[in-house]
Write a protein that holds these residues in place. Sequence first.
Motif, PDB file in Angstrom:
ATOM      1  N   ILE A 172       0.926  -1.276  -0.067  1.00 29.61           N
ATOM      2  CA  ILE A 172       0.099   0.062   0.167  1.00 29.61           C
ATOM      3  C   ILE A 172       0.719   1.331   0.014  1.00 29.61           C
ATOM      4  N   THR A 173       2.001   1.082   0.735  1.00 29.30           N
ATOM      5  CA  THR A 173       2.900   2.441   0.892  1.00 29.30           C
ATOM      6  C   THR A 173       3.489   2.622  -0.499  1.00 29.30           C
ATOM      7  N   CYS A 174       3.803   1.548  -1.247  1.00 35.62           N
ATOM      8  CA  CYS A 174       4.611   1.869  -2.614  1.00 35.62           C
ATOM      9  C   CYS A 174       3.510   2.187  -3.589  1.00 35.62           C
ATOM     10  N   VAL A 175       2.228   1.765  -3.467  1.00 34.01           N
ATOM     11  CA  VAL A 175       1.242   2.155  -4.457  1.00 34.01           C
ATOM     12  C   VAL A 175       1.019   3.586  -4.260  1.00 34.01           C
ATOM     13  N   ILE A 176       0.802   4.168  -2.997  1.00 35.02           N
ATOM     14  CA  ILE A 176       0.652   5.511  -2.871  1.00 35.02           C
ATOM     15  C   ILE A 176       1.690   6.472  -3.426  1.00 35.02           C
ATOM     16  N   MET A 177       3.104   5.889  -2.941  1.00 36.76           N
ATOM     17  CA  MET A 177       4.282   6.713  -3.593  1.00 36.76           C
ATOM     18  C   MET A 177       4.320   6.674  -5.088  1.00 36.76           C
ATOM     19  N   HIS A 178       4.003   5.487  -5.904  1.00 35.13           N
ATOM     20  CA  HIS A 178       3.877   5.620  -7.193  1.00 35.13           C
ATOM     21  C   HIS A 178       2.615   6.401  -7.724  1.00 35.13           C
ATOM     22  N   GLY A 179       1.566   6.256  -7.077  1.00 38.09           N
ATOM     23  CA  GLY A 179       0.608   7.195  -7.703  1.00 38.09           C
ATOM     24  C   GLY A 179       0.866   8.384  -7.600  1.00 38.09           C
ATOM     25  N   THR A 180       1.347   8.647  -6.403  1.00 38.92           N
ATOM     26  CA  THR A 180       1.800  10.257  -6.299  1.00 38.92           C
ATOM     27  C   THR A 180       2.973  10.656  -7.457  1.00 38.92           C
ATOM     28  N   LEU A 181       3.674  10.027  -7.395  1.00 41.17           N
ATOM     29  CA  LEU A 181       4.820  10.527  -8.398  1.00 41.17           C
ATOM     30  C   LEU A 181       4.229  10.446  -9.862  1.00 41.17           C
ATOM     31  N   GLN A 182       3.331   9.656 -10.068  1.00 42.76           N
ATOM     32  CA  GLN A 182       2.626   9.531 -11.434  1.00 42.76           C
ATOM     33  C   GLN A 182       1.886  10.806 -11.769  1.00 42.76           C
ATOM     34  N   ALA A 183       1.197  11.041 -10.580  1.00 46.55           N
ATOM     35  CA  ALA A 183       0.370  12.422 -10.761  1.00 46.55           C
ATOM     36  C   ALA A 183       1.252  13.612 -10.625  1.00 46.55           C
ATOM     37  N   GLN A 184       2.431  13.549 -10.028  1.00 44.33           N
ATOM     38  CA  GLN A 184       3.152  14.743 -10.217  1.00 44.33           C
ATOM     39  C   GLN A 184       4.006  14.850 -11.336  1.00 44.33           C
ATOM     40  N   VAL A 185       4.152  13.755 -11.797  1.00 45.51           N
ATOM     41  CA  VAL A 185       5.000  14.095 -13.125  1.00 45.51           C
ATOM     42  C   VAL A 185       4.180  14.307 -14.200  1.00 45.51           C
ATOM     43  N   GLY A 186       2.798  13.715 -14.137  1.00 45.08           N
ATOM     44  CA  GLY A 186       1.857  14.616 -15.076  1.00 45.08           C
ATOM     45  C   GLY A 186       1.637  15.983 -15.147  1.00 45.08           C
ATOM     46  N   TRP A 187       1.837  16.556 -13.873  1.00 45.83           N
ATOM     47  CA  TRP A 187       1.958  18.084 -13.830  1.00 45.83           C
ATOM     48  C   TRP A 187       3.273  18.707 -14.426  1.00 45.83           C
ATOM     49  N   PHE A 188       4.448  17.844 -14.256  1.00 51.89           N
ATOM     50  CA  PHE A 188       5.831  18.498 -14.702  1.00 51.89           C
ATOM     51  C   PHE A 188       5.694  18.359 -16.164  1.00 51.89           C
ATOM     52  N   GLN A 189       5.230  17.273 -16.748  1.00 51.55           N
ATOM     53  CA  GLN A 189       5.229  17.055 -18.230  1.00 51.55           C
ATOM     54  C   GLN A 189       4.250  17.943 -18.739  1.00 51.55           C
ATOM     55  N   HIS A 190       3.404  18.479 -18.211  1.00 52.88           N
ATOM     56  CA  HIS A 190       2.492  19.765 -18.512  1.00 52.88           C
ATOM     57  C   HIS A 190       3.006  20.898 -18.675  1.00 52.88           C
ATOM     58  N   PHE A 209      -1.061  19.961  -4.926  1.00 59.36           N
ATOM     59  CA  PHE A 209      -1.893  18.698  -5.367  1.00 59.36           C
ATOM     60  C   PHE A 209      -2.560  18.969  -6.890  1.00 59.36           C
ATOM     61  N   THR A 210      -2.838  20.128  -7.297  1.00 61.30           N
ATOM     62  CA  THR A 210      -3.217  20.362  -8.757  1.00 61.30           C
ATOM     63  C   THR A 210      -2.128  20.839  -9.540  1.00 61.30           C
ATOM     64  N   GLY A 211      -0.778  20.871  -9.250  1.00 65.64           N
ATOM     65  CA  GLY A 211       0.109  21.196 -10.203  1.00 65.64           C
ATOM     66  C   GLY A 211       0.088  22.717 -10.434  1.00 65.64           C
ATOM     67  N   HIS A 212      -0.559  23.568  -9.579  1.00 63.30           N
ATOM     68  CA  HIS A 212      -0.810  25.094  -9.926  1.00 63.30           C
ATOM     69  C   HIS A 212      -1.910  25.137 -10.992  1.00 63.30           C
ATOM     70  N   LEU A 213      -2.848  23.985 -11.071  1.00 64.12           N
ATOM     71  CA  LEU A 213      -3.976  24.291 -12.035  1.00 64.12           C
ATOM     72  C   LEU A 213      -5.214  24.763 -11.380  1.00 64.12           C
ATOM     73  N   ASN A 214      -4.903  24.826  -9.944  1.00 64.60           N
ATOM     74  CA  ASN A 214      -5.989  25.650  -9.340  1.00 64.60           C
ATOM     75  C   ASN A 214      -6.187  27.281  -9.781  1.00 64.60           C
ATOM     76  N   PHE A 215      -4.970  27.554 -10.499  1.00 65.24           N
ATOM     77  CA  PHE A 215      -5.081  28.835 -11.408  1.00 65.24           C
ATOM     78  C   PHE A 215      -5.142  28.394 -12.637  1.00 65.24           C
TER      79      PHE A 215
END
Length: 453
Positions: free
Chosen positions: A164-182, A377-383
Amino acid sequence: MGLGRNQANGEVQGAVHKPRRFVGDVTWDEVKKHDGKTVKEKWLVVDNQVYDITQWSKRHPGGFKVITHYAGQDGSEAFTAFHNDEQYVRKFMKSIHIGQIAKDQIEQKEVVKDFAELRETAEKMGLFNANFLFFFLHMSHIIGLEILSYIVMRTFGVTWLTFITCVIMHGTLQAQVGWFQHDLGHLSCFKSSKWNHALHFIFMSTVKGASAKWWNHMHYQHHAKPNVMNKDPDVRLEKLFVVGEKMPVMVAESGQSSMPYNHQHKYFFLIGPPLLFPVYFQFMIYRHMIKQREWTDLFCNILYYARFLYLYIPLMTWWQLLLFYESFRVMESIWFTWVSQSNHIPMEIDEDAARPWLELQLRATCNLEQSFFNDWFTGHLNFQIEHHLFPTMPRHNYHKIAPLVKTLCKKHGIEYKSKTLLQGFADIVRSLKSSGEIWYDAYYHLQDQYPDD
């Protein structure tokens, strides 16, 4: 409507063509006819100059659809918004230049003039200059999460806690890399477009397991015509959902209703956020790469899975590995969907009315309140408003331009919407419920009106 200097340099030079004729002065009525529908030719206006994009659109570095969405219209504001180096790009436009708008038809709306002045102000304030340390730290925490996840699994083995810990870390990094690639895809991390494109390709392919070319193709259309039916791919949802006020009626009248849309606000939780990445995007990504013969993209995408399997096969059984992968993909998908749709789905969704840039973007986007957590959390897409108005602006500067945007909106009577994070999420469900009820009323009204059809 396109990419940056370096990609243009790599693809545009061999793509220019000579227009069939020079037509001189052109009226707006004539331009509007050349939208690809009334006549086959497609014309585009940038700064009162008319360009024939009929053949050029097929070779456009930003994708053929994003530029043709402005066929028959004035694309000046979109052109400025998407290109970091306008003067460089204009050199390649000479060969498709066919005329200019007649002097007696040249006019500039006050809202267009005021927004251009706001952009100049932002440039003078240095708001298009990226803070390298900000993006370096963001990239570092993504890489750190990936390394830490592997270390935890390798050191402590597969238990429910480590899993569960690694799922959370991987899910978080994938969400954050989504904002970074954006950020990279919008050319906002480096002054050099070459570096933006290179890292965008690397992170999308080998860190995220997706496709940079597919993202460019889809996402630039969204920015060019947000929430515009038949142009924004993010609202081409009628096979599963109807959104807005007009789409439900159109789907009902077409007789092609395929879902019980009056219940869409319920089944959204099951087939929307959890399945967007693991199912829909996976299919669309590979279809695009194969259909467009993006073999380099496909090869680098495969490297992601090769690396993932190489690292985790020794640590897990096959069923554990499959469950692990799908779990963090579902987490990433839920995260992305709720964030991205909270800014758009509850807003106006309509057909193309060729509105000025400020009005177009404000009708389709809203903000979520600022906080350190919301920014991360939103990759600054709250703006989202500021991002749509200035897509190449580094996200850490959105809060600086926001007060000026609010002032301009107030001047022109354009609503500037901002909500809490939870209000944004709740509005997704409310808007789906409302759209479903509109479809239900329209569909069953037609059934009662024509019972034998």
